[in-house]
Design an enzyme around this catalytic site. Structure first.
Site, short mmCIF file in Angstrom:
data_model
loop_
_atom_site.label_atom_id
_atom_site.label_comp_id
_atom_site.label_asym_id
_atom_site.label_seq_id
_atom_site.Cartn_x
_atom_site.Cartn_y
_atom_site.Cartn_z
N TYR A 140 0.89 -1.16 0.00
CA TYR A 140 0.00 0.00 0.00
C TYR A 140 0.93 1.21 0.00
CZ TYR A 140 -3.41 -3.36 1.89
OH TYR A 140 -4.21 -4.45 2.11
N PHE A 181 5.27 0.40 7.01
CA PHE A 181 6.17 -0.75 6.90
C PHE A 181 6.63 -0.95 5.46
CE2 PHE A 181 3.37 -1.72 10.57
CZ PHE A 181 4.34 -1.66 11.56
N CYS A 182 5.75 -0.69 4.51
CA CYS A 182 6.14 -0.75 3.10
C CYS A 182 7.18 0.32 2.78
CB CYS A 182 4.92 -0.59 2.20
SG CYS A 182 3.64 -1.84 2.43
N CYS A 224 1.60 2.83 3.43
CA CYS A 224 1.88 1.96 4.57
C CYS A 224 3.28 2.24 5.12
CB CYS A 224 1.77 0.50 4.12
SG CYS A 224 2.56 -0.70 5.21
#
Length: 324
Positions: free
Chosen positions: A99, A104-105, A102
């Protein structure tokens, strides 16, 4: 309107449970996780004591405000080169399922960009998740490296680090306790503070969802529905998150976290010294999606983090993402 609310509810229930990596969660927590689809979320409490050196001093506040406003445009004194791995160790094909907003991404992308590893991006629709139906793992990020599936942002970074620098200790189990501590601080503390800030009022919630829907994989109808129904829902969810994580003043908590990080640098350009380490990349990665939202602008204006952030922008440089 009822149809829009139903779609928004579906988005909430399907996507909020996906962004917190690998944790088993209760149904109550699941309702709080739309933020993790888009930008934010985690699982530890944070205090909101606001006793930093800069509080209560008009002169210091003014100087920070001026510095914060100028720091992004100012030239970084020293250009820090990227650290590309040996060409023979660079993976042939890297694909990130993500995403866009996001945290963490974005942490994974900061690693890939800094080490100049070319990668393709597949934007996952949080409603249908059709892009990752082939995978038993239904959360993001997922990184495919020459056909091997890697999951969980910290694990992805550790495993990929071993691949590109087999003789270098770059994982969270290394002897660098300081780096390990701050990487844990990012995952278990910093990300929890972000959601209450980006959704703290209706205008900021709409601003955040405008970014989310503009960069996410949504149909036109989904964009409209998610922007307005999602923003309204997350405004109320953010109030519950403040209580859950014992935050009384969300901006104070954000400023406190920024100052805590700067204190941890202890006068160094980066936590890694003359160049970023994995903790620098983790902090930079999770803050990158909010940097130019109201919360991120306020953070730079009212704390000392802007100079470090500008150095990180220079060090990470241009994205190594392969455009479709």
């Amino acid at each position: 309107m009822r149809r829009a609310s139903t779609l928004a509810s579906s988005l909430l229930s399907r996507t909020l449970a996906t962004a917190h990596e690998g944790a088993a969660v209760s149904s109550a927590v699941n309702h709080h996780r739309l933020l993790q689809v888009a930008l934010y979320g985690s699982s530890s409490s944070t205090g909101s004591s606001y006793t930093r050196w800069w509080r209560g001093s008009p002169a210091r506040a003014l100087s920070l405000g001026v510095a914060g406003a100028l720091v992004s445009a100012a030239a970084v004194q020293e250009v820090h080169a990227k650290e590309p791995p040996p060409s023979e160790l660079v993976p042939k094909e890297v694909v990130l399922y993500q995403y866009e907003a996001c945290p963490f991404c974005n942490k994974v992308k900061a690693f890939l960009d800094y080490y100049d590893i070319p990668y393709k991006v597949v934007e996952v629709n949080p409603l249908s998740k059709k892009e990752i139906k082939w995978s038993d793992y239904k959360k993001v990020p997922i990184l495919m490296v020459d056909g091997e599936q890697l999951t969980d942002s910290s694990v992805i970074i550790d495993k990929l680090g071993h691949k590109i620098f087999p003789d270098k200790k770059v994982d969270s189990n290394s002897d660098n306790d300081e780096e390990k501590k701050w990487r844990g601080w990012v995952d278990n503390h910093l990300v929890h503070i972000l959601s209450p800030n980006i959704y703290r009022n209706t205008s900021e919630a709409l601003e955040s969802f405008d970014y989310i829907t503009s960069n996410g994989n949504f149909s036109f109808t989904e964009k409209i529905t998610v922007k307005y129904a999602g923003a309204a829902a997350m405004y109320f969810v953010s109030k519950k998150l403040k209580k859950k994580y014992n935050i009384t003043d969300e901006r104070a908590a954000l400023y406190e976290a920024a100052e805590t990080w700067v204190d941890g640098l202890n006068g160094r350009d980066f936590l890694g010294g003359s160049k970023p380490n994995l903790a620098d990349l983790a902090v930079y990665g999770v803050l990158r999606p909010i940097r130019y939202l109201s919360s991120g602008r306020d953070m730079v204006e009212h704390t000392r983090i802007g100079y470090w952030y500008a150095r990180m922008e220079s060090a990470v440089g241009e994205s190594s993402r392969i455009k479709a």
